[in-house]
Each structure stands twice: as structure tokens, then as C-alpha cells.
Design a protein around this motif. Structure first.
Motif, PDB file in Angstrom:
ATOM      1  N   LEU A 181      -5.882   4.003  -4.495  1.00  0.00           N
ATOM      2  CA  LEU A 181      -5.789   4.460  -3.154  1.00  0.00           C
ATOM      3  C   LEU A 181      -4.529   3.868  -2.564  1.00  0.00           C
ATOM      4  CD1 LEU A 181      -9.364   3.817  -1.597  1.00  0.00           C
ATOM      5  CD2 LEU A 181      -8.251   5.969  -2.479  1.00  0.00           C
ATOM      6  N   ALA A 182      -3.985   2.773  -3.312  1.00  0.00           N
ATOM      7  CA  ALA A 182      -2.754   2.417  -2.482  1.00  0.00           C
ATOM      8  C   ALA A 182      -1.504   3.242  -2.924  1.00  0.00           C
ATOM      9  CB  ALA A 182      -2.544   1.070  -2.764  1.00  0.00           C
ATOM     10  N   ALA A 183      -1.744   3.612  -4.287  1.00  0.00           N
ATOM     11  CA  ALA A 183      -0.532   4.337  -4.912  1.00  0.00           C
ATOM     12  C   ALA A 183      -0.444   5.818  -4.633  1.00  0.00           C
ATOM     13  CB  ALA A 183      -0.914   4.332  -6.515  1.00  0.00           C
ATOM     14  N   TYR A 184      -1.639   6.523  -4.149  1.00  0.00           N
ATOM     15  CA  TYR A 184      -1.506   7.909  -3.944  1.00  0.00           C
ATOM     16  C   TYR A 184      -1.958   8.128  -2.531  1.00  0.00           C
ATOM     17  CZ  TYR A 184      -1.074   8.509  -9.122  1.00  0.00           C
ATOM     18  OH  TYR A 184      -0.208   8.478 -10.064  1.00  0.00           O
ATOM     19  N   ASP A 185      -1.648   9.479  -1.889  1.00  0.00           N
ATOM     20  CA  ASP A 185      -2.182  10.061  -0.790  1.00  0.00           C
ATOM     21  C   ASP A 185      -3.044  11.081  -1.125  1.00  0.00           C
ATOM     22  OD1 ASP A 185      -2.706  11.081   1.832  1.00  0.00           O
ATOM     23  OD2 ASP A 185      -0.770  11.761   1.989  1.00  0.00           O
ATOM     24  N   ASN A 193     -12.921  -5.146   1.388  1.00  0.00           N
ATOM     25  CA  ASN A 193     -13.410  -4.244   1.680  1.00  0.00           C
ATOM     26  C   ASN A 193     -12.504  -2.967   1.528  1.00  0.00           C
ATOM     27  OD1 ASN A 193     -15.107  -5.871   3.084  1.00  0.00           O
ATOM     28  ND2 ASN A 193     -14.462  -5.275   5.207  1.00  0.00           N
ATOM     29  N   LEU A 194     -13.077  -2.161   0.643  1.00  0.00           N
ATOM     30  CA  LEU A 194     -12.627  -0.793   0.090  1.00  0.00           C
ATOM     31  C   LEU A 194     -12.598   0.137   1.405  1.00  0.00           C
ATOM     32  CD1 LEU A 194     -11.435   0.764  -1.981  1.00  0.00           C
ATOM     33  CD2 LEU A 194     -13.718   1.830  -2.657  1.00  0.00           C
ATOM     34  N   LEU A 195     -11.298   0.271   2.045  1.00  0.00           N
ATOM     35  CA  LEU A 195     -10.881   0.964   3.190  1.00  0.00           C
ATOM     36  C   LEU A 195     -10.559   2.344   2.903  1.00  0.00           C
ATOM     37  CD1 LEU A 195     -11.015   0.902   6.242  1.00  0.00           C
ATOM     38  CD2 LEU A 195      -8.584   0.268   6.156  1.00  0.00           C
ATOM     39  N   ILE A 196     -11.254   3.319   3.185  1.00  0.00           N
ATOM     40  CA  ILE A 196     -11.082   4.871   3.209  1.00  0.00           C
ATOM     41  C   ILE A 196     -10.638   5.169   4.573  1.00  0.00           C
ATOM     42  CG2 ILE A 196     -11.560   6.899   2.195  1.00  0.00           C
ATOM     43  CD1 ILE A 196     -13.890   5.566   0.585  1.00  0.00           C
ATOM     44  N   GLY A 197      -9.398   5.620   4.747  1.00  0.00           N
ATOM     45  CA  GLY A 197      -8.949   6.182   6.181  1.00  0.00           C
ATOM     46  C   GLY A 197      -8.610   7.383   6.255  1.00  0.00           C
TER      47      GLY A 197
END
Length: 339
Positions: A128-132, A151-155
């Protein structure tokens, strides 16, 4: 007060150029071969320049380099190698074992690009940090145990993404911290239309969490297992039109709390909770909450419904101290309820 003035001091360079330019090349094999990207790129007085570049070709890992060279003069390389991934919708994560794997053929490594079955990353965090991620993108999380250290944050930027495990929900996201009141396995923060499919989520205060005001609509959990939490899934007000289908909520205090409108809990199994199996509050007649075709067993209270427009239909409710508690304008039809 003191005054600091900036002064540019310029000196002529007899060997320089009044209109300096550079050539740019790319290598996909750590510098063994080079392919031109652009030539004659203009530089300003500070030696800076820009050019449009559609990244490519695809590399086989972190083997990409850029080289910038002046005609008959100095050259410079990228400080470190990089990867250029394919632009398809599929992403891959694997743990440190290939036992029982379905999606991938190699162990995970966060130095991989996560874009092929042969190059999975090791954590959903890193991916998630590497890709939009975009609507329609699928993160294939292979068989294994994945420790969540936070926590696995999904924005909002990852709206529309699907996290998919193998058949039998053998991909386990383990928060390993059910006592911390801020411990969530995954947290929705403005992300709409996120789907979890065949994922096991365990040992968090809240397995899934969306706060009042997060405004994460259209969440779907299908064929997932939530176990070992205080609350399996907590979707507060403003998080509307969620769907929980063919899921298991096992043990804890509350199986699922739903405060948004239009929530569907379908064909699921909720059991062993010390307070409430299913707790829902709906505030909109026109967008009812539906609890249908589910088995709710061995909880303190099986189903607790309040507010407006809750439809409780064709469920099997048994072994609870209180089967169904209603303090709302609800429709209760075709259920089997017994001690």
C-alpha cells in the motif's frame, strides 16, 4: 535585528557552454546495456533540467538505472537501482513460505515489486505504501500468517481496491493486540468500495474499524473470518451501504456493530459473543439494514436492532440468552428462534 542578504556570485567558465544540454538513458539490467530516453535536454544556470518520461520498459526487479551525460563531459548514474512494474491491476503478497500457496511461486520480499506471482512483496503495508491503488485493483494475499505491527490504514486514495486470499481464508492478518483500545486490524479512512475476500482477521480490539465521520461507503467483506477480537467489525455512522456476506464472526464481545444506513448482513455465521452477536442502528427508512439468511448462535444477545428500517428475515437464531431484541420500526419475518 540581523539582516541576511543572499548574493549570487557568478564567474565565467572558459570550458563551459552557454546553452548546456544532456542526454538521458535507461538501463533495465543494472547498467549492462543502455537505451536512449531523450537527447539534448536543456539545463538552467543551476544545472537542473526536466523531461517527460513514461517509465519503461518493465524491469525484472530492482535492476533499473538512469544515466545522464553531457556531450564530451561528465556523466552521473542513479544513486540506487529501481524497478519499473507492469501497469496491470494485479498485485501479490506472500509470507516467508510457499507451503499451500495459490497465487505466488516465491516467498515474499518487500524489495520485490509485488507485480507478478514470481515477485511478491512480503506485507500488505509495504504494498500500500509503494502503490496508489485504483478501483479494480486486486491484491492477492497468499496462504500464510501476516503479523500486523500497526493498524492497516486504507485511505481515500485506495478506494475500490480488493484484498483477496485463497479458498478457505488461509491468508491470516494477525494484529496480535486485542487489549489496546486503538488496535484495529484494518481501518477505513475515507476509502469507498473496499472489498475483503477470503481473508482471516484475528486478535485485534476491532477486526475492522470505520469511525463516525470516516465516510467509507460500500465496504464488502465476503467469505472472511473474524475471530479473537473484542469487536469483529465496527462500522459506525457515515459508513453506509456495507455488505457482510458469507462471513464468520467467532468469539469476543460483539460480532458486528453497524451504524450506517443500507447495511446488509447476509448468509453469515455469528457465534460465541459475550455481549451481542449483531448490533445495528439504522436511521433511514428508505435505505434499510437487512439481516438475512444468517445463523446467530450462542451469544448473550443474538440480534439487537434499533432505529428505523431494520429487516430481520429468514435467520436461524438459537442458544442465545436473548434471541432478538428490537427497539425500532423493524420487520421480522420468517426467522427460526429458539433457546
Amino acid at each position: 535585528p540581523p539582516i541576511l542578504s543572499g548574493i549570487d556570485v557568478l564567474a565565467a567558465n572558459p570550458g563551459g557552454s552557454a546553452t548546456p544540454t544532456v542526454d538521458v538513458e535507461v538501463s533495465t539490467d543494472n547498467g549492462t546495456t543502455w537505451t536512449p530516453v531523450a537527447s539534448g535536454v536543456a539545463l538552467d544556470a543551476m544545472g537542473s533540467g526536466t523531461l517527460p518520461w513514461t517509465a519503461g520498459p518493465v524491469t525484472g526487479g530492482n535492476t533499473g538505472l538512469l544515466r545522464v551525460s553531457a556531450a564530451g563531459g561528465p556523466e552521473d548514474l542513479s544513486d540506487a537501482s529501481f524497478s519499473v512494474a507492469n501497469d496491470g491491476p494485479d498485485y501479490f503478497v506472500n509470507d516467508a513460505s510457499t507451503a499451500g500457496d495459490v497465487f505466488t511461486g516465491s516467498v515474499g520480499d518487500d524489495l520485490n515489486d509485488g507485480k507478478t506471482p514470481a515477485t511478491p512483496m512480503a506485507s500488505v503495508f509495504a504494498l500500500l505504501a509503494a502503490y496508489d491503488l485504483d478501483p479494480g485493483d486486486i491484491v492477492h494475499v497468499d496462504t500464510g500468517d501476516y503479523l500486523l505491527v500497526r493498524n492497516l490504514l486504507i485511505g481515500e486514495g485506495d478506494s475500490g481496491v480488493t484484498l483477496e486470499g485463497p479458498e478457505g481464508a488461509g491468508a491470516v492478518l494477525d494484529r496480535d493486540d486485542p487489549l489496546d483500545t486503538k488496535s484495529y486490524a484494518f481501518e477505513l479512512a475515507g476509502a469507498d468500495n473496499v472489498t475483503l475476500h477470503r481473508i482471516t482477521i484475528t486478535e485485534a480490539r476491532y477486526g475492522g474499524y470505520a469511525s463516525d465521520g470516516a465516510d467509507s461507503d460500500g465496504f464488502t467483506a465476503s467469505e472472511c473470518v473474524f475471530t479473537g477480537h473484542v469487536t469483529g467489525s465496527h462500522l459506525d455512522r457515515s459508513n453506509d451501504y456495507a455488505t457482510v456476506v458469507d462471513c464468520e464472526m467467532v468469539s469476543g464481545s460483539i460480532g458486528i456493530h453497524g451504524g450506517g444506513v443500507g447495511l446488509d448482513i447476509l448468509d453469515s455465521r455469528i457465534s460465541g459473543h459475550t455481549t451481542i452477536g449483531i448490533e445495528v442502528v439504522n436511521t433511514d427508512h428508505d435505505h434499510p439494514t437487512r439481516i438475512r439468511g444468517s445463523t446467530v448462535a450462542n451469544n448473550q444477545t443474538g440480534i439487537d436492532a434499533s432505529g428505523l428500517g431494520v429487516w430481520i428475515e429468514e435467520n436461524l437464531v438459537y442458544g442465545n440468552t436473548t434471541g432478538v431484541a428490537i427497539s425500532s420500526e423493524s420487520r421480522v419475518v420468517g426467522n427460526t428462534v429458539y433457546g
